[in-house]
Structure formats: structure tokens, C-alpha cells
Scaffold this active site. Structure first.
Site, PDB file in Angstrom:
ATOM      1  N   GLU A   1      -8.436 -24.004  26.924  1.00 17.34           N
ATOM      2  CA  GLU A   1      -9.321 -24.999  27.527  1.00 17.34           C
ATOM      3  C   GLU A   1      -8.777 -26.345  27.071  1.00 17.34           C
ATOM      4  O   GLU A   1      -8.484 -26.522  25.881  1.00 17.34           O
ATOM      5  CB  GLU A   1     -10.761 -24.845  27.016  1.00 17.34           C
ATOM      6  CG  GLU A   1     -11.682 -25.860  27.699  1.00 17.34           C
ATOM      7  CD  GLU A   1     -13.100 -25.905  27.132  1.00 17.34           C
ATOM      8  OE1 GLU A   1     -13.342 -25.384  26.040  1.00 17.34           O
ATOM      9  OE2 GLU A   1     -13.964 -26.499  27.805  1.00 17.34           O
TER      10      GLU A   1
ATOM     11  N   ARG B   1      -7.979 -13.223  15.358  1.00 18.41           N
ATOM     12  CA  ARG B   1      -7.565 -14.621  15.334  1.00 18.41           C
ATOM     13  C   ARG B   1      -6.809 -14.905  14.038  1.00 18.41           C
ATOM     14  O   ARG B   1      -7.080 -14.314  12.992  1.00 18.41           O
ATOM     15  CB  ARG B   1      -8.859 -15.437  15.387  1.00 18.41           C
ATOM     16  CG  ARG B   1      -8.780 -16.893  15.160  1.00 18.41           C
ATOM     17  CD  ARG B   1     -10.203 -17.454  15.049  1.00 18.41           C
ATOM     18  NE  ARG B   1     -10.904 -17.499  16.332  1.00 18.41           N
ATOM     19  CZ  ARG B   1     -10.687 -18.425  17.267  1.00 18.41           C
ATOM     20  NH1 ARG B   1      -9.834 -19.371  17.067  1.00 18.41           N
ATOM     21  NH2 ARG B   1     -11.354 -18.404  18.392  1.00 18.41           N
TER      22      ARG B   1
ATOM     23  N   LYS C   1     -10.665 -25.959  16.888  1.00 22.95           N
ATOM     24  CA  LYS C   1     -10.471 -27.224  17.606  1.00 22.95           C
ATOM     25  C   LYS C   1     -11.594 -28.206  17.304  1.00 22.95           C
ATOM     26  O   LYS C   1     -11.378 -29.400  17.188  1.00 22.95           O
ATOM     27  CB  LYS C   1     -10.388 -26.966  19.113  1.00 22.95           C
ATOM     28  CG  LYS C   1      -8.970 -26.618  19.567  1.00 22.95           C
ATOM     29  CD  LYS C   1      -8.815 -26.737  21.066  1.00 22.95           C
ATOM     30  CE  LYS C   1      -9.155 -25.431  21.741  1.00 22.95           C
ATOM     31  NZ  LYS C   1      -8.844 -25.443  23.199  1.00 22.95           N
TER      32      LYS C   1
END
Length: 556
Positions: free
Chosen positions: A36, A262, A272
Site C-alpha cells: 500500500e 513477518r 510503517k
RNA sequence: UGGGGCGUCGCCAAGCGGCAAGGCACUGGGUUUUGAUCUCAGCAUUCGAAGGUUCGAAUCCUUCCGCCCCAGCCA
């Protein structure tokens, strides 16, 4: 261990893909990297990039770069541009054009209509607070929305009104009609479309309703023919919903979702949101600050794409959610730079040495290989009566511990040059050593002294008259604790106040001033440094410390 | 708590019923005009715990314990 090849870490998704290929379930592996554009890519994304692009590359498939741009309120074109640059810098190229979820919005809209007509979606006018109540809780099933039984025609009309901007943000949403008592909260009539009266970086003001992640992601994959849709563990709960859409929509292909753990690294954060906070609050100087674990930050720090890829490839693709030691990343950085970086000499804390028996106006151009193993040619080192060595390489008192340093009456090898002996030293009023008076031992270029009193150590040096001055920026870890985002306190309270040290007035060998921006070097006995991508120039050299050399001796 | 996922050396991680790979880190030796690199050697009688099955279990079965994720009109 086999001496022909190292054991490769496993990748269970790759094993599945290989089987799919072998059994003819898919003709070609298609993956995608779907960021994104709401921030810069970090080391965790680098692993995902290596997994997705790497698998496609090695298996004769393709990997798309697709922006998952379904939420205009968080996304910006700046991030789109930065992400593209980072992916390419890492050495990957996406198949065809860059894709955007937003370019499929027309199709998603049609598919929403499809679900409404099938009685599987409805416009819900519950407020966010009410919707939360109706959703129920872990142990209690949710209640059906009072709007769940609206007719197809009514839903069609209402959804058209939503699209036309006739409702305010938050007034209503389009939801799927699935199962309000599912133990999986994602299946309790999830939201398909919500109203966002904001212009979008790709589609401008064409839409005021935007699809949710769940209503978009699988369909994006299906449109692109993605075979293996790889994401992180937290999406495992979404897989039933992902599959529900694939089953209930006229999609052109049936992608499958797989989740892996992750990547986390200690002494830093990979989120982020948190990285954005560090930028927004001015704790670092931007997304590409060399202290940031962002791809742009690591680039500016001097990490090479190869080093980052080697690191990522050393990590297993598995379902455990671990924290990798920063030391493991650092190993791959040093490993790559040691093999490739030209050598140079730089003195960070200058201490003048005057060689009394060397003529004042004499300059000898000595040569030294740019690399000990690689054939990178030679560099010229002007040798003069006055030179600088590092303050740490001189000690007033000799001791066994300092046998590799210069001490009064003892000898030292000047790297790539002569052996000298310290005769005396001068101090200033503050009691600091400011100058060493030394003598050169003749005929010691490339050989030991004739009297066989050999120096025990080697120190780096720069000519005082021919060297150039430089600014060198030193970095330390950004956080003082291994897991800054765990625990009670705000992660910002663990920021290391001394993560950046700017050293002015360093001396570098003359050639180094002409370094191209982003060229990395090993400053011998110090570490790896890179000419800053933006601030370095031959007139005003600026180097960033990438990482120090491995240091196995206890510093005093 | 309901659901989902995970627990093998300080860290990452193989192993899938036959008697604990590998990498990082660490420790010690050798080489070295970088205390770097390189090189040699060492580093889990034990696999979250307890029971059970078996000639034999990290691997199978029970129960228990711990950690992570979801409960945004974020992705």
C-alpha cells in the site's frame, strides 16, 4: 556440511509451488508484491520482495508490482514513486506495467452489483458504533443488522446512491451477507465498500466509495492470474473470506493465499506506522535517514542490494514469528562489502606526527592496491614529513595491551608505507597529546627493518599536506533496547539519543575526495563508509559510516 | 475468552518413528603491512511441560503451559 553448497533455508511455500507445477495444477508461477503506498518500504518488505520476485525468477514465473491503493486517505504519490525505485534498486523488475488495485475499481463495482443481485450483499446504515455492538464478541455471536433483509432492488438503488455521493462518509456501507455467528470475526458480514469523499492519487475524483482490503485483494490476484498470493501471518484469518469472494464472484482465475511469518529485527522497528512517526516527529531526518531500516535508509547507509538480498535469502520462509538478530544482517553487510569495497585510509580523530628525519619539501607517491584480493588497480598515496594518525593509535605508556599501538621508543608500521619510531610527544595546556615527533626507519618500504626490530602493529595514516578534509557521520543503533515496540512504554522512549555523531575535520587520502556518490569503501582498520548519496562532493566530502569492522579485542 | 497461528542451542533454523544439519553470535588456536579477511577447533545426552504408545519418540496419542494475531467504515 557439504563443501560444494551450503544448506539453503527452507521455504514451505516454494515447496508447494513446485508441487503445483509438477502436478500441473498451474502452468506458471505468478506472484505479486502488493504494497500500500502509505509509507516507504522497510527490511521486512525487502524479505517479501525477495520471496515473491525470487520465487518467480527462479521458477520461470513472473511477479507483478501492484499497489494496493484502496484507501485514498492514507496514500500518496510520493510513496508510489519511492516504492518503485526501491524495488528496482534491490535489483528486481516486475512483469509488465506497474499494477494498481485502483485500475480495477470498475470491475469491483460490477462484482459488488453481482453480489447484491445474488442476495449476498446489502447496504447497511448502522453507525460504526452500532456495527461494533452488532458484531458481538469472541464468545458471543453477532446480531444480524436490521438492514440485512433489504430487497435486491432497494440495495441496488441505495448502492447507486452511495456511488453517486448522496450519502455522507460513515452514513452507510456495503456489506457481504455471510454469517454473523461465525467464530471468525472476519466472516461476520464484512464491509465491501465504504464512503471516502477524497480524491485518489490515481483515480482523482472518479469515486467516492472505495473497496475494502478484503473485497479487493483476492480479486486483484484473480484478475492478474496470480497463482500464489503470499502474505504475512496476520492475514491467515482472512483466508476464508478471501476464498469466499473467489467462490462467489465470476473471477477469471482462482488464486490461493499462503501466509508466512513477518520479519522482525532487534534494536529497530518494522512497522510503517512507527517509522512514519519517527519521520513526522523529526526524530530522524526522513524516510531515507541512514538510521532507518527502510530500503531507502539502508541504501543511504551504504548497504548494498546484494547484501540485503543475501540476508533475506538466508532467512527461512516459515510460520514462526521470530526476532532476527541485527548481527545477522550486519554479517551479510560486512561479508559483501569486504569482498567488493575498495580500501582507503581515513583518520577520524587526527593526531599530527612529524617525521623529523624526513625532508620538509619531499613528497613520495607510494602505491597501494585498492583491494587485497580483487584486481581493482592501485591508488597513489602521497607520503610527507607531516602526517596524521588516529589519536587512539598512540599511547603515552607502553603495555602488552598496547603493543599494536604507537608508544614512545617503540616502532609502528604505517600501513602501505614505512616503519616509524616515536621519539617524543608534545602536550597542550590541557594535558592532551597534540603532536608526535618520530623518525622514519630507512629502507622499510615493503620490508622489515634491517636491525630486525620489527613493529608489532600497523596503523593507518594520511598526509597532512596532501590529504583532504571530510565530514564523517557515525551511526549507532536507533533504539537502546532489543524490542522497542514491546512492553508498556511508548517505543519512542527507547530512542537512542546518540544514534548520530557528526565528525568534522577528518582527514582522508586525496583520491577519496573524488569518490562517486554512493560509492562504498573500507576505511582500513575503521569500517565501511559510503560517499553520501546527496551531500558528498569532491569539494566537501561527506561519508556515512555503513558499519564498523568486526572488533574482537577489548578496547581500553 | 471464541477463532487462527506458533513453541528444537543466546538468535534464525533443519528434522516428519531409528538415536539432534546449517547459519549468526560466542570461545580458543594458526596465518596476516587492516587486532579485518581467511583458516582450524569447540559450542543442545536434548527438542515448552507431564503422562502414555513403542525394542526405540523432537517426531505418534493425551492433557497441560507459554507466546503471537483477529474482534477498524486500516492493510
Amino acid at each position: 556440511m557439504s563443501n560444494t553448497e551450503k544448506a539453503k533455508p527452507v521455504n514451505f511455500i516454494r515447496a508447494i509451488a513446485e508441487q503445483d507445477l509438477a502436478e500441473g495444477r498451474v502452468a506458471k508461477i505468478i506472484t505479486r508484491f502488493p504494497p500500500e503506498p502509505n509509507g516507504y518500504l522497510h527490511i521486512g518488505h525487502a524479505k517479501s520482495i525477495c520471496v515473491n520476485f525470487g520465487m518467480a525468477e527462479e521458477m520461470g514465473g513472473e511477479c507483478n508490482l501492484r499497489f494496493d491503493d484502496t484507501n485514498p486517505s492514507k496514500e500518496e504519490q510520493e510513496y508510489v514513486d519511492a516504492i518503485k525505485e526501491d524495488v528496482q534498486w534491490l535489483g528486481f523488475q516486475w512483469a509488465g506495467d506497474v499494477r494498481y488495485a485502483s485500475s480495477y475499481f470498475d470491475t469491483f463495482y460490477e462484482w459488488a452489483l453481482h453480489l447484491i443481485k445474488a442476495g449476498k450483499a446489502y447496504v447497511c446504515h448502522l453507525s460504526p458504533e452500532q456495527a461494533k455492538e452488532y458484531r458481538g464478541w469472541a464468545t458471543e455471536p453477532g446480531k444480524p443488522s436490521p438492514y440485512r433483509e433489504r430487497s435486491v432492488d432497494e440495495n441496488l438503488a441505495l448502492f447507486e446512491q452511495m456511488r453517486a455521493g448522496e450519502f455522507a462518509e460513515g452514513e452507510c456501507v456495503l456489506r457481504a451477507n455471510i454469517d454473523m455467528s461465525s467464530p471468525n470475526m472476519n466472516m461476520r458480514d464484512p464491509i465491501l465498500y465504504r464512503i471516502r469523499k477524497q480524491s485518489h492519487h490515481q483515480t482523482g475524483d472518479k469515486w467516492c466509495i472505495y473497496p475494502s482490503y478484503d473485497f479487493a485483494h483476492g480479486q486483484e490476484d484473480a484478475i492478474e492470474g496470480v497463482t500464489h498470493s503470499i502474505c504475512t501471518l496476520e492475514f491467515a484469518d482472512h483466508r476464508p473470506l478471501y476464498e469466499w469472494f473467489i467462490e462467489n464472484l465470476p473471477v477469471p482465475s482462482k488464486p490461493r493465499q499462503y501466509e508466512f511469518g513477518r520479519l522482525n529485527i532487534n534494536y529497530t522497528v518494522t512497522s510503517k506506522r512507527k517509522l512514519k512517526q519517527l519521520v513526522d516527529e523529526g526524530i530522524v531526518q526522513g524516510w531515507n535517514d541512514p538510521r532507518m531500516p527502510t530500503v531507502a535508509g539502508m541504501r543511504r547507509r551504504g548497504y548494498s542490494p546484494a547484501a540485503i538480498r543475501n540476508f533475506c535469502d538466508s532467512l527461512a520462509v516459515a510460520k514462526t514469528d521470530g526476532v532476527v538478530d541485527m548481527a545477522q544482517l550486519e554479517f551479510f553487510i560486512r561479508d559483501d562489502l569486504n569482498k567488493t569495497a575498495p580500501r582507503g585510509m581515513a583518520v577520524l580523530k587526527p593526531l599530527k606526527v612529524v617525521i623529523s628525519n624526513y625532508p620538509e619539501d619531499q613528497v613520495e607517491m607510494l602505491t597501494a592496491p585498492k583491494h587485497p584480493d580483487l584486481d581493482l588497480g592501485e591508488r597513489l598515496l602521497p607520503f610527507t614529513r607531516e602526517i596524521y594518525i588516529d589519536q587512539d593509535d598512540f599511547k603515552e605508556e607502553y603495555s602488552k595491551k598496547f603493543k599494536k599501538k604507537l608508544t614512545p621508543g617503540k616502532r609502528i608500521r604505517l600501513r602501505n608505507a614505512y616503519v616509524i619510531e616515536a621519539d617524543s610527544y608534545d602536550k597542550n595546556e590541557a594535558g592532551e597529546v597534540v603532536q608526535i615527533n618520530a623518525s622514519l626507519i630507512p629502507d622499510t618500504l615493503g620490508k622489515n627493518p634491517a636491525d630486525e626490530i620489527n613493529p608489532k602493529g600497523v596503523v593507518h595514516w594520511v598526509s597532512a599536506s596532501h590529504g583532504k578534509q571530510a565530514t564523517i557521520r557515525l551511526y549507532d543503533r536507533l533504539f537502546t533496547v532489543p524490542t522497542p515496540d514491546k512492553g508498556e512504554e511508548d517505543f519512542l522512549s527507547h530512542v537512542n539519543p546518540n544514534s548520530l555523531t557528526i565528525v568534522e575535520g577528518c582527514w582522508i587520502e586525496p583520491d577519496l575526495a573524488n569518490a562517486a556518490n554512493e560509492q562504498g569503501f573500507q576505511f582500513e582498520r575503521e569500517g565501511y563508509f559510503v560517499a553520501d548519496r546527496y551531500d558528498h562532493s569532491p569539494e566537501q566530502p561527506v561519508f556515512n559510516m555503513t558499519i564498523g569492522l568486526r572488533d574482537t579485542w577489548s578496547n581500553d
